[in-house]
Design an enzyme around this catalytic site. Structure first.
Site, PDB file in Angstrom:
ATOM      1  CG  ASN A  11      -8.821  -7.104   4.901  1.00  0.00           C
ATOM      2  OD1 ASN A  11      -7.881  -7.195   5.659  1.00  0.00           O
ATOM      3  ND2 ASN A  11      -8.939  -6.828   3.787  1.00  0.00           N
ATOM      4  CD1 TRP A  12      -9.848  -5.337  11.538  1.00  0.00           C
ATOM      5  CD2 TRP A  12      -8.332  -5.544  13.207  1.00  0.00           C
ATOM      6  NE1 TRP A  12     -10.570  -5.909  12.520  1.00  0.00           N
ATOM      7  CE2 TRP A  12      -9.488  -5.898  13.635  1.00  0.00           C
ATOM      8  CE3 TRP A  12      -7.226  -5.403  13.780  1.00  0.00           C
ATOM      9  CZ2 TRP A  12      -9.697  -6.213  15.145  1.00  0.00           C
ATOM     10  CZ3 TRP A  12      -7.474  -5.704  15.181  1.00  0.00           C
ATOM     11  CH2 TRP A  12      -8.484  -6.178  15.710  1.00  0.00           C
ATOM     12  CE  LYS A  13      -9.137  -3.521   2.962  1.00  0.00           C
ATOM     13  NZ  LYS A  13      -9.308  -2.773   1.936  1.00  0.00           N
ATOM     14  CG  HIS A  99      -7.634  -8.216  -0.322  1.00  0.00           C
ATOM     15  ND1 HIS A  99      -7.546  -7.057  -0.737  1.00  0.00           N
ATOM     16  CD2 HIS A  99      -9.039  -7.983   0.522  1.00  0.00           C
ATOM     17  CE1 HIS A  99      -8.478  -6.224  -0.503  1.00  0.00           C
ATOM     18  NE2 HIS A  99      -9.299  -6.582   0.224  1.00  0.00           N
ATOM     19  CD  GLU A 101      -6.708  -3.331  -0.156  1.00  0.00           C
ATOM     20  OE1 GLU A 101      -6.026  -4.108   0.818  1.00  0.00           O
ATOM     21  OE2 GLU A 101      -7.666  -2.863  -0.560  1.00  0.00           O
ATOM     22  CD  GLU A 169     -13.171  -8.006  -0.600  1.00  0.00           C
ATOM     23  OE1 GLU A 169     -13.742  -7.357   0.422  1.00  0.00           O
ATOM     24  OE2 GLU A 169     -12.145  -7.924  -0.859  1.00  0.00           O
ATOM     25  N   GLY A 175     -12.906   0.427  -0.612  1.00  0.00           N
ATOM     26  CA  GLY A 175     -12.277   1.711   0.159  1.00  0.00           C
ATOM     27  C   GLY A 175     -12.843   2.967  -0.568  1.00  0.00           C
ATOM     28  CB  SER A 213     -17.876   0.789   0.172  1.00  0.00           C
ATOM     29  OG  SER A 213     -16.613   1.250  -0.484  1.00  0.00           O
ATOM     30  N   GLY A 234     -13.937  -3.808   5.294  1.00  0.00           N
ATOM     31  CA  GLY A 234     -12.704  -3.307   5.324  1.00  0.00           C
ATOM     32  C   GLY A 234     -12.825  -2.127   6.455  1.00  0.00           C
ATOM     33  N   GLY A 235     -12.931  -0.889   5.901  1.00  0.00           N
ATOM     34  CA  GLY A 235     -13.012   0.314   6.821  1.00  0.00           C
ATOM     35  C   GLY A 235     -13.869   0.297   7.834  1.00  0.00           C
TER      36      GLY A 235
HETATM   37  P1  PGA Z   1     -14.035  -1.630   2.418  1.00  0.00           P
HETATM   38  O1  PGA Z   1     -12.682  -2.961   2.155  1.00  0.00           O
HETATM   39  O2  PGA Z   1     -14.971  -2.128   3.157  1.00  0.00           O
HETATM   40  O3  PGA Z   1     -12.874  -0.536   3.142  1.00  0.00           O
HETATM   41  O4  PGA Z   1     -14.383  -1.453   0.958  1.00  0.00           O
HETATM   42  C1  PGA Z   1     -13.210  -4.314   1.643  1.00  0.00           C
HETATM   43  C2  PGA Z   1     -11.963  -5.253   1.611  1.00  0.00           C
HETATM   44  O5  PGA Z   1     -11.033  -4.756   0.932  1.00  0.00           O
HETATM   45  O6  PGA Z   1     -12.201  -6.334   2.128  1.00  0.00           O
END
Ligand code: PGA
Length: 251
Positions: A11-13, A99, A101, A169, A175, A213, A234-235
């Protein structure tokens, strides 16, 4: 025991301008092609501006492409939104819905998310339905009731193991560098599995991803759990080497 093929999703956000995004996607496609047989499915979810180009550079590879959100309607007066058929039209195969967010930044409820998942299914997209508790909910001992409640409302009745993936998640692990412990992840995934099995004939076949994470150093122990069928990253999905190492834990 049901054999579920793992899915490693990035997930590149809201990251990556064109040059970086295309380098990342084409690097991934090249690695996947070089490797040949893979132990998992691979998905990347770039920002909307890059979707078409990423579909282009990954099209002859094993890398699937998904949107990060879709609207529940097929078209209409919804400035700034993207409809599920638009994602399908440019060659995406998946879409993330719900998600945390989006739930937090845009006030999306589980009912909204169910509608989006239905829109995704109607457009022949695989919906990756995201659920997870906040730190406060965990501290109150409400994790399982919150997550089961989100699954119950967000996952539509028409869901099948083919058109739906669940991503657990925990919000406090996204993050932050804090990953849920193996025992915490196992407990929630087992509970989600039980709900899916109760409700759907093919409940045992749904893939349940863990996200929060995930990185090369913790992927193997998480992916080894019985009901963890992949990761939503994500990251670490923004760094080709790191994302690839996570993919390789499924080899
Ligand atoms: P993260 O994000 O790996 O940076 O914690 C995961 C996500 O929100 O899908």
């Amino acid at each position: 025991m049901t054999q579920r093929r793992p899915l490693i999703a990035g997930n590149w956000k809201m990251n990556c301008l064109r040059a970086d995004g295309l380098a990342l996607a084409s690097g991934l496609a090249a690695k996947a092609s070089e490797k040949g047989t893979l132990g998992c499915d691979i998905l990347v979810c770039p920002p909307a501006t890059l979707l078409s180009d990423v579909v282009g550079v990954t099209k002859d590879s094993a890398v699937g492409v998904g949107g990060q959100d879709c609207h529940a309607a097929v078209s209409g007066a919804h400035t700034g939104d993207i409809a599920a058929p638009m994602l399908a039209d440019i060659g995406a195969g998946y879409v993330l819905v719900g998600h945390s967010e989006r739930r937090a930044d845009h006030g999306e409820s589980s009912t909204d998310i169910r509608r989006k998942a239905i829109a995704a299914h109607d457009a022949d997209l695989i919906a990756v339905v995201c659920v997870g508790e906040t730190e406060q909910e965990r501290d109150l001992g409400a994790t399982l009731s919150v997550v089961n409640g989100q699954v119950a409302v967000s996952v539509p009745d028409g869901a099948t193991a083919k058109n739906t993936v669940i991503a657990y998640e925990p919000v406090w692990a996204i993050g932050t560098g804090r990953t849920a412990s193996v025992a915490e992840v196992a407990e929630v995934h087992t509970a989600i599995r039980a709900e899916l099995v109760k409700r759907f004939a093919d409940g045992n076949e749904f893939r349940i991803l863990y996200g929060g994470s995930v990185k090369p150093s913790n992927a193997a122990e998480l992916l080894a759990l019985e009901d963890v069928d992949g990761a939503l990253v994500g990251g670490a999905s923004l760094k080709l080497e790191d994302f690839w190492k996570i993919i390789e834990t499924c080899a």
